[in-house]
Design an enzyme around this catalytic site. Structure first.
Site, PDB file in Angstrom:
ATOM      1  N   SER A 109      -4.007  22.165  -6.438  1.00 56.92           N
ATOM      2  CA  SER A 109      -2.533  22.820  -6.654  1.00 56.92           C
ATOM      3  C   SER A 109      -1.713  21.445  -7.324  1.00 56.92           C
ATOM      4  CB  SER A 109      -1.861  22.864  -5.433  1.00 56.92           C
ATOM      5  OG  SER A 109      -2.502  24.018  -4.608  1.00 56.92           O
ATOM      6  N   GLU A 120      11.126 -14.915  -4.183  1.00 60.13           N
ATOM      7  CA  GLU A 120      11.874 -15.831  -4.846  1.00 60.13           C
ATOM      8  C   GLU A 120      12.499 -16.947  -3.660  1.00 60.13           C
ATOM      9  OE1 GLU A 120      12.185 -12.822  -5.170  1.00 60.13           O
ATOM     10  OE2 GLU A 120      13.260 -12.377  -7.066  1.00 60.13           O
ATOM     11  N   TRP A 173     -21.512  15.634   5.641  1.00 59.94           N
ATOM     12  CA  TRP A 173     -22.393  14.680   5.221  1.00 59.94           C
ATOM     13  C   TRP A 173     -22.330  14.470   3.425  1.00 59.94           C
ATOM     14  CZ3 TRP A 173     -25.031  17.474   1.129  1.00 59.94           C
ATOM     15  CH2 TRP A 173     -24.585  18.999   1.294  1.00 59.94           C
ATOM     16  N   ARG A 196      -6.119   4.224   3.160  1.00 56.42           N
ATOM     17  CA  ARG A 196      -4.869   4.593   3.585  1.00 56.42           C
ATOM     18  C   ARG A 196      -4.015   3.723   3.777  1.00 56.42           C
ATOM     19  NH1 ARG A 196      -7.645   8.713   8.460  1.00 56.42           N
ATOM     20  NH2 ARG A 196      -8.456  10.207   7.203  1.00 56.42           N
ATOM     21  N   LEU A 226      -6.174  11.290  11.311  1.00 60.25           N
ATOM     22  CA  LEU A 226      -5.392  10.850  10.083  1.00 60.25           C
ATOM     23  C   LEU A 226      -4.685   9.573  10.426  1.00 60.25           C
ATOM     24  CD1 LEU A 226      -4.226  14.138   8.614  1.00 60.25           C
ATOM     25  CD2 LEU A 226      -6.332  12.946   7.937  1.00 60.25           C
ATOM     26  N   GLY A 260      -7.551  19.728   1.597  1.00 56.82           N
ATOM     27  CA  GLY A 260      -8.679  20.161   0.937  1.00 56.82           C
ATOM     28  C   GLY A 260      -8.554  20.390  -0.502  1.00 56.82           C
ATOM     29  N   SER A 287     -19.069  19.998   4.769  1.00 55.40           N
ATOM     30  CA  SER A 287     -18.962  18.973   3.859  1.00 55.40           C
ATOM     31  C   SER A 287     -19.112  17.410   4.564  1.00 55.40           C
ATOM     32  CB  SER A 287     -17.353  18.961   3.450  1.00 55.40           C
ATOM     33  OG  SER A 287     -16.570  18.867   4.742  1.00 55.40           O
TER      34      SER A 287
HETATM   35  C1  AOF Z   1      11.728  -6.999  -2.188  1.00 50.32           C
HETATM   36  N1  AOF Z   1      10.893  -8.079  -2.358  1.00 50.32           N
HETATM   37  O1  AOF Z   1      10.346 -10.102  -3.287  1.00 50.32           O
HETATM   38  C2  AOF Z   1      11.829  -8.656  -4.402  1.00 50.32           C
HETATM   39  C3  AOF Z   1      12.797  -7.530  -4.222  1.00 50.32           C
HETATM   40  O2  AOF Z   1      17.033  -4.498   0.382  1.00 50.32           O
HETATM   41  P1  AOF Z   1      16.582  -5.825   0.229  1.00 50.32           P
HETATM   42  O3  AOF Z   1      17.554  -6.784   0.084  1.00 50.32           O
HETATM   43  O4  AOF Z   1      15.285  -6.329   0.685  1.00 50.32           O
HETATM   44  O5  AOF Z   1      16.206  -5.509  -1.521  1.00 50.32           O
HETATM   45  C4  AOF Z   1      15.312  -4.778  -2.028  1.00 50.32           C
HETATM   46  C5  AOF Z   1      15.461  -4.694  -3.667  1.00 50.32           C
HETATM   47  O6  AOF Z   1      15.278  -6.097  -4.142  1.00 50.32           O
HETATM   48  C6  AOF Z   1      14.252  -4.103  -4.430  1.00 50.32           C
HETATM   49  O7  AOF Z   1      14.354  -2.727  -4.413  1.00 50.32           O
HETATM   50  C7  AOF Z   1      14.158  -4.827  -5.690  1.00 50.32           C
HETATM   51  O8  AOF Z   1      15.109  -4.402  -6.512  1.00 50.32           O
HETATM   52  C8  AOF Z   1      14.568  -6.068  -5.350  1.00 50.32           C
HETATM   53  N2  AOF Z   1      13.612  -7.236  -5.289  1.00 50.32           N
HETATM   54  N3  AOF Z   1      12.842  -6.840  -3.338  1.00 50.32           N
HETATM   55  O9  AOF Z   1      11.621  -6.202  -1.342  1.00 50.32           O
HETATM   56  C9  AOF Z   1      10.978  -9.052  -3.089  1.00 50.32           C
HETATM   57  N4  AOF Z   1      12.285  -9.683  -5.428  1.00 50.32           N
HETATM   58 ZN    ZN Z   2      15.747 -10.744  -4.285  1.00 47.80          ZN
END
Ligand code: AOF
Ligand code: ZN
Length: 355
Positions: free
Chosen positions: A290, A46, A162, A176, A196, A284, A160
């Protein structure tokens, strides 16, 4: 809203444990500004979208309810009010207990029109790691395995390598990058001596935790996994019964086990303490089984090579799935051709599949 959600996807792999968020500012039917959350701790979507907007009475499309608290970042609701946005369209209320409806309340009090529920299911699917982590205080668990057409993991000689071809192995490496951690069993490390790590280009300095379930604390400090711990920190889990052997890393946890199988619930709980929101389980076979048996998996990615191994003495991936109460059904599954085989990917847990 779809464009806002998809814009947020550009942060994939870099924002966890925080969400994927994109935002659009619209004035009289035209997009005048956009923004997305790039990586953990950087400004919210935002704020990125609104920072250069001077026009009043705009509409803000943002999939997640704007925050109203001071975290690393200031409250987005303050900025929205200050910029005199007149309408905010949201997909999902933020389950973060510090927000959870309070952001919406705050904006309503300031005469901003709010619409919620727009593309809610799609966004829940995109943001499934965040939602599981926030709602359950456990990381989202994805299982990944490569099998032959007849579901075999290895041949009778336990070869494994191949099973999957080069292209599949490359895809599997870049996979990842979507996660906060990868997890394997100790035997895989003893036998294959893998690194990894992420070696694909384009992922900058992305950090990734490596988690090894080494029940008997048998790893050898000369193995490759003990290198590069700065960027790829290592977390080990062993059984309490192996606690007389010295811990091998700072993050070595000795926990309860049932025979060879460690208490996976406990593993996930401890991983959440590291703020790990998602885990890719790479094997694995026993480790994968599990997780399935304990009903702790949320998603499955199956690489299938166009090869038949045959024989009853080869190793089947789901051989020890005896305690499954019924078939595992994939929800929202996708199938993709890759190299000389294909990939099937789908959710297992209906709660975090995005409806
Ligand atoms: C984000 N990105 O675009 C929005 C979030 O520690 P802060 O201030 O970065 O806050 C994290 C929290 O903000 C996150 O858990 C969520 O609830 C809210 N919105 N967070 O990292 C964003 N809009
Ligand atoms: Zn925010």
């Amino acid at each position: 809203m779809k464009a806002a959600i998809n814009l947020g996807l550009r942060g994939k792999g870099f924002t966890e444990p925080n969400p994927l968020v994109g935002a659009l500012v619209v004035d009289r039917g035209k997009i005048i500004s956009t923004g997305f959350h790039r990586s953990f701790g950087t400004p919210h979507a935002e704020a990125m979208a609104l920072k250069s907007v001077s026009r009043k009475h705009t509409t803000l499309y943002v999939p997640l309810e704007p925050c109203c608290h001071f975290g690393i970042n200031p409250p987005c609701t303050d900025l929205i009010i200050q910029k005199k946005v007149s309408r905010v369209v949201i997909a999902l209320q933020d389950p973060n207990p510090r927000v959870n409806g309070k952001g919406i309340e705050m904006m309503k009090k300031n005469d901003i029109r709010i619409e919620t529920g727009c593309l809610e299911k799609y966004y829940a699917r995109v943001n499934r790691h965040y939602l599981k982590f926030m709602n359950r205080k456990r990381p989202y668990v994805t299982l990944k395995a490569g099998v032959s057409l007849d579901g075999k993991l290895t041949d009778k000689h336990h070869r494994s390598k191949w099973i999957t071809d080069l292209e599949m192995r490359k895809f599997s490496q870049s996979l990842r990058s979507e996660f906060s951690a990868i997890l394997v069993g100790g035997r895989t490390v003893l036998v294959d001596d893998p690194r990894l790590t992420i070696r694909e280009r384009g992922w900058g300095d992305k950090r990734l935790y490596r988690v090894v379930l080494d029940t008997y604390n048998q790893l050898d400090l000369n193995q490759k996994i003990f290198r590069q711990q700065q960027r790829f920190p290592l977390i080990l889990f062993s059984s309490q019964t192996a606690a007389n052997r010295t811990p091998k890393v700072d993050n070595h946890h000795f926990i309860k086990s049932d025979g060879e199988v460690l208490d996976l619930n406990r593993v996930l709980k401890i991983l959440a303490r590291y703020r790990i929101a998602s885990v890719l389980v790479e094997g694995g076979g026993q480790v994968i089984n599990s997780f399935l048996n304990k009903k702790l998996a949320d998603e499955l990615i199956l690489f299938t090579a166009s090869k038949v191994i045959g024989g009853s003495d080869s190793v089947e991936l789901f051989a020890s799935g005896v305690s499954l109460s019924g078939p595992i059904r994939l929800i929202h599954h996708r199938i993709m051709n890759l190299g000389s085989g294909y990939v099937v990917r789908g959710s297992i847990n209906p709660l975090f599949s995005g409806g």
